[in-house]
Design a protein around this motif. Structure first.
Motif, PDB file in Angstrom:
ATOM      1  N   LEU A  61       0.820  -1.203   0.000  1.00 38.84           N
ATOM      2  CA  LEU A  61       0.000   0.000   0.000  1.00 38.84           C
ATOM      3  C   LEU A  61       0.858   1.258   0.000  1.00 38.84           C
ATOM      4  N   ASP A  64      -1.239   3.506   3.550  1.00 35.49           N
ATOM      5  CA  ASP A  64      -2.089   3.027   4.639  1.00 35.49           C
ATOM      6  C   ASP A  64      -1.592   1.694   5.207  1.00 35.49           C
ATOM      7  N   ILE A  69       4.474   3.549   6.151  1.00 32.61           N
ATOM      8  CA  ILE A  69       4.560   4.779   6.946  1.00 32.61           C
ATOM      9  C   ILE A  69       5.929   4.874   7.612  1.00 32.61           C
ATOM     10  N   GLY A  96      -2.752  10.626   0.926  1.00 31.43           N
ATOM     11  CA  GLY A  96      -3.433   9.669   1.793  1.00 31.43           C
ATOM     12  C   GLY A  96      -3.037   9.809   3.250  1.00 31.43           C
ATOM     13  N   GLY A  98       0.173   9.104   4.592  1.00 26.33           N
ATOM     14  CA  GLY A  98       1.281   8.279   5.046  1.00 26.33           C
ATOM     15  C   GLY A  98       2.577   9.038   5.253  1.00 26.33           C
ATOM     16  N   PRO A 136     -12.037   8.638   8.137  1.00 27.54           N
ATOM     17  CA  PRO A 136     -11.829   8.791   6.696  1.00 27.54           C
ATOM     18  C   PRO A 136     -13.142   8.644   5.921  1.00 27.54           C
ATOM     19  N   THR A 153      -9.726   9.105  -0.557  1.00 25.57           N
ATOM     20  CA  THR A 153      -9.981   8.795   0.846  1.00 25.57           C
ATOM     21  C   THR A 153      -8.655   8.709   1.596  1.00 25.57           C
ATOM     22  N   ALA A 154      -8.524   9.489   2.649  1.00 19.62           N
ATOM     23  CA  ALA A 154      -7.317   9.434   3.480  1.00 19.62           C
ATOM     24  C   ALA A 154      -7.197   8.053   4.101  1.00 19.62           C
ATOM     25  N   GLY A 155      -5.991   7.635   4.373  1.00 15.17           N
ATOM     26  CA  GLY A 155      -5.772   6.329   4.990  1.00 15.17           C
ATOM     27  C   GLY A 155      -6.252   6.281   6.428  1.00 15.17           C
ATOM     28  N   SER A 156      -6.744   5.124   6.831  1.00 13.78           N
ATOM     29  CA  SER A 156      -7.244   4.991   8.203  1.00 13.78           C
ATOM     30  C   SER A 156      -6.107   4.986   9.212  1.00 13.78           C
ATOM     31  N   ILE A 157      -4.966   4.417   8.870  1.00 16.57           N
ATOM     32  CA  ILE A 157      -3.827   4.422   9.801  1.00 16.57           C
ATOM     33  C   ILE A 157      -3.243   5.837   9.915  1.00 16.57           C
ATOM     34  N   PRO A 158      -2.970   6.527   8.814  1.00 16.86           N
ATOM     35  CA  PRO A 158      -2.497   7.898   8.964  1.00 16.86           C
ATOM     36  C   PRO A 158      -3.502   8.809   9.680  1.00 16.86           C
TER      37      PRO A 158
END
Length: 160
Positions: A61, A64, A69, A96, A98, A136, A153-158
């Motif tokens: 990825l 995300d 990251i 995103g 990251g 997100p 869509t922005a990443g859920s982890i970031p």
């Protein structure tokens, strides 16, 4: 991938600049196959996801994933090393999220006094939308002018 002698595919949207294609080829050599598809990052990502699902290929990825990251966080270290000191402020582009998440992690552990400012293209403000919604969310449309930061869509982890 070239150093490891592993084949790979990189999916890029049609609006990816020629110089990015050339840089990928110079780094990946014959080990990398560039797949140009879709008008946006999100469409190219969907094509990569479909390929991985159909073939069992490992999907790396772009922003995300913790390992991605962490790799992007080395940019924070490089900034400090090249300046020869810790900066007071760093302005980071957001697609995103990251790159910002990685740089934030590095500075949090090494120079927490450094202020980080995330910036987004007005037509692709996926992290701003996520912050407003508390999670997100997908933008209805994305302006692809800033190709490397045009993410729906922005990443859920970031985001976390």
């Amino acid at each position: 991938m070239q150093c490891l002698d592993l084949p790979g595919r990189i999916y890029l949207p049609r609006n990816t600049p020629r110089q990015k294609h050339e840089r990928i080829r110079s780094l990946g050599g014959d080990a990398v196959e560039i797949m140009v598809t879709g008008e946006t990052y999100d469409r190219a990502y969907q094509a990569a996801r479909t390929h991985a699902d159909e073939t069992g290929a490992m999907l790396v990825l772009a922003f995300d994933a913790p390992a991605t990251i962490a790799g992007q966080g080395t940019v924070g270290r490089e900034i400090a090393e090249q300046l020869g000191e810790v900066p007071h402020r760093v302005i980071v582009p957001i697609g995103g999220g990251g790159l910002l998440a990685g740089i934030a992690a590095w500075f949090a552990g090494n120079a927490p006094e450094t202020q980080l400012i995330g910036v987004e293209a007005a037509g692709a403000a996926s992290m701003t939308a996520a912050l407003r919604a508390g999670r997100p969310v997908a933008l209805e449309s994305v302006d692809t002018f800033v190709d490397g930061a045009a993410v729906q869509t922005a990443g859920s982890i970031p985001f976390r």
